[in-house]
Enzyme design. Structure first.
Site, PDB file in Angstrom:
ATOM      1  N   HIS A 371       0.822  -1.213   0.000  1.00  0.00           N
ATOM      2  CA  HIS A 371       0.000   0.000   0.000  1.00  0.00           C
ATOM      3  C   HIS A 371       0.847   1.250   0.000  1.00  0.00           C
ATOM      4  O   HIS A 371       0.520   2.241  -0.641  1.00  0.00           O
ATOM      5  CB  HIS A 371      -0.932  -0.008   1.211  1.00  0.00           C
ATOM      6  CG  HIS A 371      -1.860  -1.169   1.202  1.00  0.00           C
ATOM      7  ND1 HIS A 371      -2.180  -1.883   2.322  1.00  0.00           N
ATOM      8  CD2 HIS A 371      -2.496  -1.752   0.174  1.00  0.00           C
ATOM      9  CE1 HIS A 371      -2.996  -2.861   1.982  1.00  0.00           C
ATOM     10  NE2 HIS A 371      -3.198  -2.806   0.692  1.00  0.00           N
ATOM     11  N   ARG A 478      -8.814  -0.936  -9.793  1.00  0.00           N
ATOM     12  CA  ARG A 478      -8.733  -2.152  -8.958  1.00  0.00           C
ATOM     13  C   ARG A 478      -9.486  -1.909  -7.654  1.00  0.00           C
ATOM     14  O   ARG A 478      -8.921  -1.407  -6.678  1.00  0.00           O
ATOM     15  CB  ARG A 478      -7.274  -2.468  -8.656  1.00  0.00           C
ATOM     16  CG  ARG A 478      -6.465  -2.938  -9.858  1.00  0.00           C
ATOM     17  CD  ARG A 478      -5.029  -3.199  -9.450  1.00  0.00           C
ATOM     18  NE  ARG A 478      -4.308  -4.016 -10.387  1.00  0.00           N
ATOM     19  CZ  ARG A 478      -3.380  -3.555 -11.231  1.00  0.00           C
ATOM     20  NH1 ARG A 478      -3.075  -2.282 -11.255  1.00  0.00           N
ATOM     21  NH2 ARG A 478      -2.751  -4.382 -12.037  1.00  0.00           N
ATOM     22  N   ARG A 514     -13.164  -2.741 -12.014  1.00  0.00           N
ATOM     23  CA  ARG A 514     -12.972  -4.180 -11.896  1.00  0.00           C
ATOM     24  C   ARG A 514     -13.507  -4.604 -10.534  1.00  0.00           C
ATOM     25  O   ARG A 514     -13.112  -4.032  -9.502  1.00  0.00           O
ATOM     26  CB  ARG A 514     -11.490  -4.522 -11.994  1.00  0.00           C
ATOM     27  CG  ARG A 514     -11.325  -6.003 -12.194  1.00  0.00           C
ATOM     28  CD  ARG A 514     -10.344  -6.808 -11.479  1.00  0.00           C
ATOM     29  NE  ARG A 514      -9.389  -6.300 -10.586  1.00  0.00           N
ATOM     30  CZ  ARG A 514      -8.085  -6.558 -10.714  1.00  0.00           C
ATOM     31  NH1 ARG A 514      -7.635  -7.200 -11.765  1.00  0.00           N
ATOM     32  NH2 ARG A 514      -7.245  -6.153  -9.799  1.00  0.00           N
ATOM     33  N   ASN A 636      -0.627  -9.667 -16.384  1.00  0.00           N
ATOM     34  CA  ASN A 636       0.192 -10.120 -15.245  1.00  0.00           C
ATOM     35  C   ASN A 636      -0.159 -11.562 -14.892  1.00  0.00           C
ATOM     36  O   ASN A 636       0.705 -12.420 -14.758  1.00  0.00           O
ATOM     37  CB  ASN A 636      -0.056  -9.248 -14.009  1.00  0.00           C
ATOM     38  CG  ASN A 636       0.173  -7.782 -14.288  1.00  0.00           C
ATOM     39  OD1 ASN A 636       1.010  -7.429 -15.104  1.00  0.00           O
ATOM     40  ND2 ASN A 636      -0.595  -6.926 -13.627  1.00  0.00           N
ATOM     41  N   ASP A 637      -1.463 -11.798 -14.751  1.00  0.00           N
ATOM     42  CA  ASP A 637      -1.878 -13.160 -14.406  1.00  0.00           C
ATOM     43  C   ASP A 637      -1.751 -14.096 -15.597  1.00  0.00           C
ATOM     44  O   ASP A 637      -1.355 -15.254 -15.448  1.00  0.00           O
ATOM     45  CB  ASP A 637      -3.327 -13.162 -13.885  1.00  0.00           C
ATOM     46  CG  ASP A 637      -3.367 -12.837 -12.404  1.00  0.00           C
ATOM     47  OD1 ASP A 637      -2.564 -13.432 -11.660  1.00  0.00           O
ATOM     48  OD2 ASP A 637      -4.169 -11.975 -11.999  1.00  0.00           O
ATOM     49  N   CYS A 684      -4.346  -4.808 -20.082  1.00  0.00           N
ATOM     50  CA  CYS A 684      -4.123  -3.984 -18.891  1.00  0.00           C
ATOM     51  C   CYS A 684      -3.104  -4.567 -17.918  1.00  0.00           C
ATOM     52  O   CYS A 684      -3.088  -4.200 -16.752  1.00  0.00           O
ATOM     53  CB  CYS A 684      -5.432  -3.640 -18.188  1.00  0.00           C
ATOM     54  SG  CYS A 684      -6.384  -5.033 -17.688  1.00  0.00           S
TER      55      CYS A 684
END
Ligand code: PEP
Ligand code: MG
Length: 758
Positions: A371, A478, A514, A636-637, A684
């Site tokens: 964070h 996000r 999202r 990314n995933d 993205c």
């Protein structure tokens, strides 16, 4: 009284007896060496160990055996270990206790025959830390292979606090060595860590956790110390309450501060400190002892979320120490150009500092997804992490240069180093200004192909960059971050307020929300945790959302309400099979119907999208496209599952370069399938922040991206410099070739065509 409690009580008394004896030794008139030997003897006779030794740090950075009971006395002032060498070196360098029942089997074990340590098995080493510096190591060893208890480690740490104080006084060295040690602690140093937020920054070292003012270790009056601790705790709690009601902090996520409140009242934490005062420590020493225990625990926790929470607790301990010393617990006043050093730093603490003065950040431990990193990125503060040691080397006011691109820190840099970084910074400033001036220019290639550039957003602070980057909108918001920082599930009303504000700030530009990609390692504190060996492939994203409508439906309700009269774009993460879309869509429809029935204003349009993050989804694009309005590649995933390589693993970080024929052909296939289905596709993943990868993705047919804010300017410039027809031909010619790294070849090709790569 239970057996356990009786034992704990006896332990407390034991430590207080030892500390009292040590106190007497320190007060007696004696040479430094005699005093040290007596202390060693006192500790050795008190604890159940065969060997007790003290190593002290030398000008050469080596650790020299200064005193021992149990090892060969001839080894004293002879045995030396390099910084980081052997278990003793590891303890000094890491500033963490090390406990093992089989020292010779430890990978860092260094055998020193002159000490006669052959028959010893168990090892307990604790660092002597003063003002953030490791000054030596206290070692206990046993012949038997035994486990040291938490109480024994705690006692050793309490003893180490006192030893560090004596070592810091310089009385243990001759004047020449003292001067040399001083010089050694002030030479130019540099470290290579991890770049978290890019950019070069210059400034003067300032410490988030200023060295705690000198304080006594032993209590003269245990009752008085207990009362001081209670007073300190009350003041701490009141200050956290005050922070929460401070309207100047409105823009900071309130939930972060709620977590602080939770800890400030935490019974376990408070009770452990109380127990430490009962054992004879002063209130300050009690806080420090529990803090050291927590840091040792922190070193063992792998879960990133829990680690973050432990950091918050560390931050609170520092605040409590400042309350006890009578200093204000407000953040330190920063010098004009401050490079802030912190062992750990919470996002709330960062937001409390004067942004006008803060030039850079060095945090001992923080990942790019923590964070505090997200907040620093929003504020544009260069940030590096990954070395607790930098903290022990720098001193308040030292000149410091950090490079968030390379992940480098230079403390007291030489003139040449400083000059070269000044040049780099000047260049970056020029580039930034030039990029900002181009924000209105269309992102269209030389041959007239348009590439849409949108922005990824994590926290509301990021929204400020929408205008400065000229992004077309938010391609990925996000939402789960709001769920992660709170102490409880944010209510629909709280969510609605946030989403409403985001839409307001977007001022008509599209925003894609999202839905919360929770679960796995992104577990919120209030969620029931499940142990999963592979959380990234576990119960997360839409899998959790459809199983737990109680989590999903309030979010849908909040989104629909926040977007009343406006367009609402909803994106579902981690979809694997089409029926998951149907299940989630059914839940969304129920919320739509619910609002319609109540006659409330509806969004002007509701558009639904899904993320392509699994190979299973990529394989069935057509089936997915039929069910939704738009598609989004979560690079990314997707890369993580394509290469079967954990995206968070340090070991995997550079192992597979996505810029290779296989992965590019995979993306080309997805882009082609989306095109054939007539559905818009956005990429993205963070990969588009890598300029070569961005060019390659354009080459395989992707025409819409959502990228981190800092990547948008360079991306626009790249697009404007390209002939996309020529680029596509080059890339497509290679994607069906055998697997090989393309990066070097591709860069040469782009440079030869005059592409803007920086
Ligand atoms: C992705 O996986 O590429 C993505 C955009 O989602 P996240 O990084 O939040 O998992
Ligand atoms: Mg993802």
């Amino acid at each position: 009284m239970s057996e356990r409690r009786k034992k704990a009580k006896a332990g407390e008394r034991g430590i207080s007896d030892l500390l009292r004896r040590m106190h007497d030794v320190v007060a007696a008139v004696a040479s430094a060496q005699e005093r040290l030997d007596k202390l060693t003897a006192a500790i050795a006779s008190h604890v159940d160990s065969d060997v007790c030794s003290i190593y002290l740090r030398q000008p050469s950075d080596e650790l020299e055996l200064y005193s021992t009971i149990g090892l060969n006395l001839e080894a004293v002032h002879k045995t030396r270990l390099k910084w980081g060498e052997g278990l003793v070196g590891v303890v000094a360098k890491s500033q963490q206790p090390l406990v093992t029942s089989e020292a010779p089997l430890h990978p860092n074990f260094a055998y020193r025959p002159e000490t006669g340590e052959d028959p010893l098995h168990s090892f307990l080493g604790v660092p002597l830390i003063r003002s953030g510096k490791s000054l030596g190591v206290l070692v206990l060893q046993n012949r038997a292979s035994r486990r040291y208890t938490d109480e024994e480690v705690g006692a050793a740490q309490a003893v180490a606090i006192l030893l560090a104080e004596i070592a810091a006084s310089g009385e243990l060295f001759d004047p020449h060595t003292t001067a040399e040690v001083g010089e050694m602690l002030h030479r130019p140093e540099w470290f290579a860590g991890q770049g978290v937020v890019p950019g070069v920054a210059f400034g003067r070292a300032a410490f988030h956790e200023p060295p705690t003012p000198k304080h006594k270790v032993f209590a003269r009056d245990a009752e008085l110390e207990a009362k001081r601790l209670e007073d300190g705790l009350s003041r701490l709690q009141a200050s956290v309450e005050a922070m929460l009601s401070n309207s100047a902090l409105e823009d900071a996520p309130r939930e972060v501060l709620e977590t602080y409140r939770l800890f400030a009242y935490d019974r376990g934490w408070n009770e452990r400190m109380r127990a430490a005062t009962r054992s004879g420590l002063t209130a300050e020493a009690a806080v420090e002892q529990v803090q050291l225990e927590n840091r040792a625990r922190m070193a063992q926790i792998k879960d990133p979320y829990l680690r973050e929470r432990m950091h918050d607790l560390d931050d609170l301990s520092n605040r409590l120490l400042r309350h006890l010393s009578g200093e204000s617990a407000a953040p330190a006043v920063l010098p004009d150009e401050a490079i802030l050093f912190a062992r750990t730093l919470g996002p709330a603490a960062l937001l409390e500092y004067d942004r006008g003065k803060l030039r850079g950040l060095i945090v001992g431990e923080a990942s790019a997804t923590s964070h505090v990193a997200i907040v620093a990125r929003s504020l544009g503060i260069p940030f590096v992490s990954g070395f607790v040691n930098a903290l022990s080397i720098a001193e308040e006011g030292d000149e410091v240069v950090i490079d968030g691109d390379l992940g480098e820190v230079h403390i007291r840099p030489t003139q040449e180093i400083a000059d070269s970084f000044r040049e780099k910074r000047a260049l970056q400033t020029q580039q930034k200004a030039a990029l900002a001036a181009e924000r209105e220019l269309p992102s269209v290639s030389r041959d007239g192909v348009s590439v849409d550039l949108l922005m990824n957003v994590g926290i509301p602070l990021d929204m400020a960059h929408l205008e400065s980057t000229g992004a077309l909108g938010v391609g990925l918001f996000r939402t789960e971050l709001q769920f992660l920082i709170g102490a409880q599930l944010p209510r629909a009303g709280v969510q609605q307020k946030l989403y409403g504000e985001i839409l307001e700030q977007a001022a008509g530009k599209p925003v894609v929300f999202r839905t919360a990609d929770l679960g796995g390692d992104k577990a919120a504190a209030y969620m029931q945790r499940r142990e999963e060996a592979n959380p990234a492939m576990g119960w997360r994203g839409m899998r959790m959302a459809v199983d737990r409508p109680g989590l999903f439906r309030p979010q849908m309700r909040a989104l629909i309400a926040a977007a009343a009269g406006k367009e609402l774009n909803v994106l579902f993460p981690m979809i694997t099979v089409a029926r998951e879309i149907d299940a989630a869509r059914a839940l969304l429809n129920r919320e739509i119907e619910f609002r319609k029935r109540r006659g409330r204003e509806m969004p002007s349009a509701i558009r639904l999208g899904v993320m392509i993050e699994t190979p299973a989804a990529a394989w069935r694009i057509g089936e997915f496209a039929d069910r939704v309005d738009f598609l989004s590649i979560g690079g990314n995933d997707l890369a993580q599952f394509y290469f079967a390589a954990d995206r968070d693993s340090e070991m995997m970080r550079r192992r597979y370069d996505p810029l290779e024929p296989g992965f590019l052909s995979f993306i080309a296939r997805i882009a082609g399938a989306a095109d054939a289905a007539g559905k818009p596709l956005t990429f993205c993943g963070e990969q588009s922040a890598d300029i070569l990868m961005a060019a390659a993705l354009v080459g395989v047919g992707v025409r819409r991206f959502s990228s981190p804010a800092s990547a948008i300017g360079p991306f626009r410039r790249l697009v404007r410099s390209l002939d996309i027809g020529e680029l596509s031909a080059w890339v497509r010619e290679r994607i069906d070739e055998p697997q090989r790294p393309l990066r070097g070849e591709f860069e040469k090709f782009l440079v030869s065509k005059g592409a803007a790569l920086s």
